[in-house]
Design a protein around this motif. Structure first.
Motif, mmCIF file in Angstrom:
data_model
loop_
_atom_site.group_PDB
_atom_site.id
_atom_site.type_symbol
_atom_site.label_atom_id
_atom_site.label_comp_id
_atom_site.label_asym_id
_atom_site.label_seq_id
_atom_site.Cartn_x
_atom_site.Cartn_y
_atom_site.Cartn_z
ATOM 1 N N VAL A 167 0.228 10.561 -5.484
ATOM 2 C CA VAL A 167 0.326 9.747 -4.553
ATOM 3 C C VAL A 167 2.081 9.403 -4.364
ATOM 4 O O VAL A 167 2.430 10.184 -5.156
ATOM 5 N N LEU A 168 2.298 9.006 -2.736
ATOM 6 C CA LEU A 168 3.307 9.613 -2.556
ATOM 7 C C LEU A 168 4.548 8.265 -2.180
ATOM 8 O O LEU A 168 3.518 6.901 -1.712
ATOM 9 N N VAL A 169 5.620 7.918 -2.923
ATOM 10 C CA VAL A 169 6.620 6.401 -3.290
ATOM 11 C C VAL A 169 7.136 7.303 -2.090
ATOM 12 O O VAL A 169 8.549 7.990 -2.547
ATOM 13 N N PRO A 170 7.462 6.272 -1.475
ATOM 14 C CA PRO A 170 8.733 6.171 -0.234
ATOM 15 C C PRO A 170 9.931 6.211 -1.368
ATOM 16 O O PRO A 170 10.120 5.097 -2.376
ATOM 17 N N ALA A 171 11.342 6.660 -0.723
ATOM 18 C CA ALA A 171 12.324 5.981 -1.214
ATOM 19 C C ALA A 171 13.008 4.423 -1.068
ATOM 20 O O ALA A 171 12.775 4.330 0.012
ATOM 21 N N GLY A 172 13.410 4.393 -2.290
ATOM 22 C CA GLY A 172 13.810 2.951 -1.862
ATOM 23 C C GLY A 172 13.051 2.136 -1.469
ATOM 24 O O GLY A 172 13.410 0.463 -1.512
ATOM 25 N N LEU A 173 11.767 2.297 -2.529
ATOM 26 C CA LEU A 173 10.453 1.075 -2.305
ATOM 27 C C LEU A 173 10.939 -0.334 -3.568
ATOM 28 O O LEU A 173 11.326 0.308 -5.084
ATOM 29 N N SER A 174 11.038 -1.382 -2.389
ATOM 30 C CA SER A 174 11.416 -2.420 -4.009
ATOM 31 C C SER A 174 10.299 -3.353 -3.752
ATOM 32 O O SER A 174 9.800 -3.824 -2.383
ATOM 33 N N ARG A 221 0.946 -1.126 -0.230
ATOM 34 C CA ARG A 221 0.022 0.230 -0.193
ATOM 35 C C ARG A 221 0.858 1.745 0.002
ATOM 36 O O ARG A 221 2.189 1.207 0.601
ATOM 37 N N LEU A 222 0.428 2.433 -0.485
ATOM 38 C CA LEU A 222 0.413 3.684 -0.692
ATOM 39 C C LEU A 222 0.508 4.491 0.034
ATOM 40 O O LEU A 222 -1.365 4.345 -0.873
ATOM 41 N N PRO A 223 0.029 5.733 0.575
ATOM 42 C CA PRO A 223 -0.362 6.296 1.215
ATOM 43 C C PRO A 223 -0.552 7.364 -0.482
ATOM 44 O O PRO A 223 0.125 8.023 -1.184
ATOM 45 N N PHE A 224 -1.638 8.016 -0.667
ATOM 46 C CA PHE A 224 -2.011 9.334 -1.161
ATOM 47 C C PHE A 224 -3.269 10.313 -0.723
ATOM 48 O O PHE A 224 -3.106 10.765 0.699
ATOM 49 N N LEU A 225 -2.377 11.808 -0.928
ATOM 50 C CA LEU A 225 -3.614 12.622 -1.151
ATOM 51 C C LEU A 225 -4.697 13.204 -2.269
ATOM 52 O O LEU A 225 -4.158 12.799 -3.109
ATOM 53 N N THR A 226 -5.650 13.916 -1.708
ATOM 54 C CA THR A 226 -6.118 14.777 -2.720
ATOM 55 C C THR A 226 -6.132 16.159 -2.712
ATOM 56 O O THR A 226 -6.482 16.582 -1.282
ATOM 57 N N LEU A 227 -5.688 16.907 -3.415
ATOM 58 C CA LEU A 227 -5.624 18.162 -3.282
ATOM 59 C C LEU A 227 -7.219 18.659 -3.870
ATOM 60 O O LEU A 227 -7.195 18.849 -5.576
ATOM 61 N N ASP A 228 -7.358 20.199 -3.775
ATOM 62 C CA ASP A 228 -8.211 20.796 -4.952
ATOM 63 C C ASP A 228 -6.373 21.856 -4.854
ATOM 64 O O ASP A 228 -6.164 22.595 -3.951
#
Length: 345
Positions: free
Chosen positions: A24-31, A2-9
């Motif tokens: 969508v926030l992609v962590p460093a070193g995602l494997s 799972r990955l964290p996400f936000l929605t913005l206006d």
């Protein structure tokens, strides 16, 4: 996974106005690393005009007064059907997040929100984008990568069998036939249709755009082409300001492409502002100024009012002039946050 996400206006300070954006926030070193097909599937699931993937730095953001370690943050921008080299509202939304302008509180989704910082750099497919916190609260400025190109032909040059579809109103159709096509970067092009009134702007319709690809010059015939309809609206000029040194126009606009109307289109606004600055179309007929400012209001007809600021620098030493800088500005506000399940490869 799972990955964290936000929605913005974006391009608004009011939730449920402006242009919605998935972040969508992609962590460093995602494997394993996210594949392009997975990003495309996520963007399709959001079903917004664009979704931006923000690749978080490996270390927490440096304190705001540490100018030697300004963050460089890669971003990827996707429509529901394709990846884009650059788009305006994902850039401003990502900038507001990275600069810590969203006033995010620690949460299960984002235990350590970005610290407030004055500058950073986004790394998009179109190139590096320096970003700064603007003078107003929550306002971000982005120095946009640009390679402004005015294409040789207008729709009037297309042959009868090209399949060009025009708006049914004859005045709008006539304006479409005479409109220039302008690219802000390779792969992001717009038919800039100037209309004489807000009444006509309200009557524009979404139409097939495939024929417009035939207007792109050789070596530029790739990517996205939209129709950007606009009306120059009355504006007050500060009597204490030299209008010739910093002319300004206020504009109302709509952007349509196939079955999509976009509430706020930063790339189209940058293309329009660059074209107007190059052609000398600025307030009070001031021609030859080295810079120009434009405030473009979009999305009104959709009930999603958006305000976009574009400042353009122009070198007029040559016969045709050259755009030296394009700065896009706007605000963003948080609407939702959560986690998403990463689709299989």
């Amino acid at each position: 996974m799972r990955l964290p996400f936000l929605t913005l206006d974006v391009f608004t300070a009011t939730p449920y106005e402006g242009n919605p954006l998935g972040v969508v926030l992609v962590p460093a070193g995602l494997s394993p690393a996210l594949a392009s097909a997975q990003k495309q599937a996520i963007a399709r699931e959001f079903n917004l005009s664009e979704t931006v993937f923000v690749h978080l730095p490996a270390q927490p953001a440096a304190p705001a007064d540490d100018e030697d370690t300004a963050a460089t943050v890669p971003i990827d921008i996707f429509m529901t059907t394709r990846e884009l080299p650059f788009a305006g509202h994902p850039t401003i939304g990502a900038a507001c997040f990275v600069l810590g302008l969203l006033n995010l509180a620690p949460s299960a989704t984002l235990p350590q929100p970005p610290r407030a910082r004055p500058t950073a750099t986004l790394l998009a497919k179109a190139g590096p984008i320096p970003i700064t916190a603007g003078p107003a609260a929550g306002f971000a400025l982005a120095s946009i990568p640009h390679n402004v190109h005015i294409h040789a032909h207008t729709p009037s040059a297309l042959p009868p069998d090209a399949g060009l579809v025009l708006n049914p109103h004859p005045d709008i159709a006539a304006a479409e036939l005479a409109a220039p096509v302008v690219s802000i970067v390779l792969g992001m092009s717009f038919l800039l249709v100037r209309l004489p009134s807000l009444d006509l702007l309200a009557q524009t319709r979404m139409l097939p755009n495939a024929a417009l690809q035939g207007l792109l010059d050789p070596d530029w015939a790739v990517g996205f082409v939209g129709r950007f309809y606009y009306v120059v609206t009355p504006s007050d000029v500060d009597a204490d300001r030299d209008a010739a040194a910093m002319p300004s126009l206020t504009i109302r606009a709509r952007m349509m492409a196939e079955s999509l109307e976009d509430p706020a289109t930063g790339s189209a606004s940058c293309a329009l502002a660059s074209y107007l600055a190059l052609t000398g179309t600025v307030a009070h007929g001031a021609i030859g100024a080295p810079s120009a400012s434009y405030e473009i209001t979009q999305g009104v007809e959709m009930g999603r009012r958006s305000v976009i600021r574009v400042d353009v620098g122009v070198d007029r030493s040559g016969e045709e002039g050259k755009i030296t800088s394009v700065q896009l500005g706007g605000q963003a506000v948080l609407v939702m946050e959560g986690t998403l399940e990463v689709p299989p490869v």
